[in-house]
Design an enzyme around this catalytic site. Sequence first.
Site, short mmCIF file in Angstrom:
data_model
loop_
_atom_site.label_atom_id
_atom_site.label_comp_id
_atom_site.label_asym_id
_atom_site.label_seq_id
_atom_site.Cartn_x
_atom_site.Cartn_y
_atom_site.Cartn_z
N ARG A 10 30.90 -76.26 -23.87
CA ARG A 10 31.36 -75.08 -23.14
C ARG A 10 31.84 -75.49 -21.76
O ARG A 10 31.21 -76.32 -21.10
CB ARG A 10 30.22 -74.07 -23.01
CG ARG A 10 30.61 -72.82 -22.25
CD ARG A 10 29.48 -71.83 -22.21
NE ARG A 10 28.31 -72.29 -21.47
CZ ARG A 10 28.23 -72.35 -20.14
NH1 ARG A 10 29.27 -72.00 -19.39
NH2 ARG A 10 27.13 -72.76 -19.55
N ARG A 69 31.30 -81.73 -18.44
CA ARG A 69 29.85 -81.90 -18.39
C ARG A 69 29.33 -82.96 -19.37
O ARG A 69 28.47 -83.76 -19.01
CB ARG A 69 29.17 -80.56 -18.71
CG ARG A 69 29.39 -79.55 -17.60
CD ARG A 69 28.87 -78.19 -17.98
NE ARG A 69 28.99 -77.29 -16.82
CZ ARG A 69 28.66 -76.01 -16.84
NH1 ARG A 69 28.19 -75.47 -17.94
NH2 ARG A 69 28.79 -75.27 -15.77
N HIS A 116 23.67 -80.35 -19.00
CA HIS A 116 24.33 -80.18 -17.71
C HIS A 116 24.05 -81.40 -16.84
O HIS A 116 22.89 -81.78 -16.69
CB HIS A 116 23.81 -78.90 -17.03
CG HIS A 116 24.70 -78.43 -15.94
ND1 HIS A 116 24.85 -79.12 -14.77
CD2 HIS A 116 25.49 -77.33 -15.85
CE1 HIS A 116 25.71 -78.46 -13.99
NE2 HIS A 116 26.10 -77.38 -14.62
N LEU A 154 23.52 -60.44 -20.18
CA LEU A 154 24.87 -59.94 -19.99
C LEU A 154 25.39 -59.28 -21.26
O LEU A 154 25.93 -58.18 -21.22
CB LEU A 154 25.79 -61.08 -19.58
CG LEU A 154 25.66 -61.54 -18.13
CD1 LEU A 154 26.58 -62.70 -17.87
CD2 LEU A 154 26.00 -60.39 -17.19
#
Lengths: 245, 646, 207
Positions: B443, B338, B267, B44
Amino acid sequence: MDLKLKIWRQKDSRSRGRFVNYFLREIDPDCSFLEMLDILNEQLISRNEEPVVFDHECREGICGSCSIYINGRPHGPDELTTVCQLHMRKFNHGDTIVIEPWRARSFPVIRDLMVDRSSFDTLIREGGYISVNTGTAPDANTIPVNRDDAVFAMDAAACIGCGACVAACKNASAMLFVGAKISHLASLPQGRVEARKRVQDMVAMMDALGFGNCTNTGACEVECPKGIKMANIVRLNREYLKSTL
Amino acid sequence: MGKLQSRIPEGHIAEKWNRFKSTQNLVNPANKRKLDVIVVGTGLAGSSAAASLAELGFKVKSFCYQDSPRRAHSISAQGGINAAKNYQNDGDSVFRLFYDTVKGGDFRSREANVYRLAEVSNQIIDHCVAQGVPFSREYGGLLDNRSFGGALVSRTFYAKGQTGQQLLLGAYQSLSRQIKAGNVTMYPRMEMFNLVVVEGKARGIIARDVITGKLHRFSAHAVVLATGGYGNVFFLSTLSMGSNVSAAWQCYRKGALFANPCFVQIHPTCIPVHGDYQSKLTLMSESLRNDGRIWVPKKKEDAARLQQGEIKGSQIPEEDRDYYLERRYPAFGNLVPRDVASRAAKERCDAGYGVNSTGRSVFLDFRDAIDRLGKDAIEAKYGNLFQMYEKITDDNPCEEPMMIYPAIHYNMGGLWVDYELQTTIPGLFAIGEVNFSDHGANRLGASALMQGLADGYFVLPYTIQNYLAHEIRVPRFPTDTPEFDNAEEEVRMRLEKLISVGGNATVDSLHKQLGHIMWEYIGMSRNKAGLVRAAEEIKKLQEQFWSDVKIPGRVEDLNPELQKADRLADFLELGILMAKDALHREESCGGHFREEYQTEEHEALRNDRDFAYVAAWEFTGPDREPELHREPLSFEHIQLKQRDYR
Amino acid sequence: MSLAGIFLILFLLVHLTINLLVILFDDPMVYNRAAHFMGNNIVIKIFEIVLIGGLLLHVIYALILQVQNWIARPRRYSKANFSSTSFFSKFMIHTAGVILAFLVIHFSDFYFRAKFGHAAEIVSDGVVYHDFATEVIDKFKMLPFVIIYIAAFLFLGFHLIHGFQSAFKTLGIENNRYAPVIQTLSVIYTVVVVAGFTAIPLVIYFM
């Protein structure tokens, strides 16, 4: 499970390739097809033989890197699955598995099971985009988009560019790949502006690159790991005719 | 401070970015086409930066090691992308997105950067829609949003479960357009192996053609690194097989500082490890926690029978189930961030309540949601995820609870950059996951896509001009200079050295060992003794690697094993640095949990007095200890406080 | 390709209608008159040239496309494609070959003889007609003719069942809403054409 693998080995695009037989013992049925090849390669390396080269990257079925023709089917026997998500439980103890690369003039073999699919990138460069520069867009909600159109666009845009459609097609045609991009962009108002030029340029390039012609056999649709529909090819034909007339 | 000039503009936080843009140096159009920029990586951040720079008129050289720029690992992101559009009229704002991100990051990020990120988030959505990204929509034709962990508003835009794919294809298409226009030269299957520094400035790279194995030299006025995260140091992660740290690591060795390497995100909802042959872990989207309930058995004997495979999860009656997240965190329940969810799962499994054969798994159960909403509704919502789960595990989540376990997913740490995304080497920029900048110690979901595209589309194309404006008098330069000679020779010697080891251990077998050490001691929870031990064990493994690795084939040839070995060599060095960083940070924050620093309720205990800083490490030589530089973090707009999700 | 195909598809219907006259009416002159009309009307004559053009176009295009398609995959797979696609779509060029062979026989039997006057003649109301009806009936009393004829139409059926709906796809006419309609039409059309044409020799042979 024990398996016999018949794998295509080819040094480079100019060399002649051939099948080589390998035997693997006690493969766990929960292991993925690529992990099975990893195991084979570990053994080959220990035996001072060249490991089998194949493309792979995300191993979760979305990057489109893996591209192996297994027992007469791209991505193997499971429906809507890439090789990395194909698991050995789909095979039986004692099976012989024939493993080949994608075969098409536009996808030359680089080595073993790795092929060059840059022709797909070339196709997208011919207009598989909307010409908008960064920073020039209006607010995202300025143009409402019919929800069905958005859903259709999304289904077409789900293409991962793996090339299974070309590999499956008896004519090695790229119509499903191009059709998916054409109809993704043509079904959105933002993409209509360039629709005529896009379809003309992409189709011309598709022919120039040496892909075969579509005879609507539907093999691409059956083998597409993302379930891209033939309707996209019909859409491509319609857009092409409209832009020609 | 010394080396670390964060170069944050003056003024109120809401004015900094505008002020920067209106006063920065720009390059005029005629000069832009005389300037070359190298962009390494096409995820990205890389694709969007290369496309945007080319649109402005710069001449861009774009590199990826995959066969096509579209294969970059951003493509795997499932959930969505955040933006402060407030389309749902639920009270969202730039400030609120900024606040949530800083808080979610456990106050270890730079306020000014995060505010800018929140500011440009809206433009990203505008641009992506204009590119034809098929975001999900409502019946009225306007964009839909969903909610994600760590926020009180619905601000996540999504394209089914393939948001990363669609955003990447958007950027890839824009990149393709610029390749066609001749403004970008694309080099696929070309892997960066070294950075070339001339008179203190980044001036080029040495790259290896993956197919021929030949080394090539490329020069430019600036080099942009967009090479993603280093989670594969753990061997098993949700990252793609090729993701690596090598490009960033070579820059580190050339003088770029590496910040907060120990900040790794784990995660909570991944498919658990099931065998030694396993090559990767698969993520199950965080969105599943909206409807799934996480539990383990209350009784140890039930857990033992589950581990033996004697019973199935669905056979355990309600009163014998321990919904431990709901029990410990009644306010947030299954939707805690998370890091918290991951640690709680590990705690239960360590205590012996794991539910699969390895004892390292918990249940994520949709039974109640199916009872409440019906099977069809649940399948419509999560159908593709359920299919993916069933493909991998051969279990149907509608009948049996899913088995999940935490896995390495993202790296908040990375190359240190200033406000302009420039590293400590002038002319070397780092964007996307490879830099350390915006997520602090943890994050939030749907923020990685936001940051990658913010950097690539809207931040770097401005800030890089502040540097390039001084380079307009520098003509394009040749690559036959001593600096390029040396950089290429370094690579050649290293590759020759690797292949000539000629030992007995395969690269993967050594990498797996590294993974075990990392996961055991530098994984979800860490302690002093373990970190010291990890560093020693990795050093031993490093010696074994350089004396016993076995790589078939030749250097100047297609050689995947050589590629992997080269990456592993850097991962080994990184592992040691991660241990060092984790050891020095004597506090718990976000993804970094030190067992010595926890509250009585076993929650992370931050130490803002001593550790509210970015730890940036400087390479000082192969056999010397790296030097620590500290960038203090000051919080003027958000009050520091302990996170509490109870 | 598809346009020529659809044109031929339409022509087959016309052809079928006329042929059916042989068995629908006891009086052979109905058929002979129709054949006479088809053979002498100026509009039809022009149309005939167009028809032959259409057929040639269809064949030539097919050959070009087929050669391109073979070139597109220089090396075949060693294990054949198992895809569960429509069976007949894979053998269009093969069924085409059989049909073409039949056309050659067909032309030498009827068309050229009609044109160049080897057929038997019959006079009715002062006009000389070729007596095709009797000839057809004579032919179809012979078993080999019946078998060849029926076999050819079965192949034509295989060709049509894919070709019909494929043509619509190529013309971009099909979308999700029409797709089932076209599929159904394709089957109905094929059944009608094959049944219609094969009914003639069967009825005559067993009459």
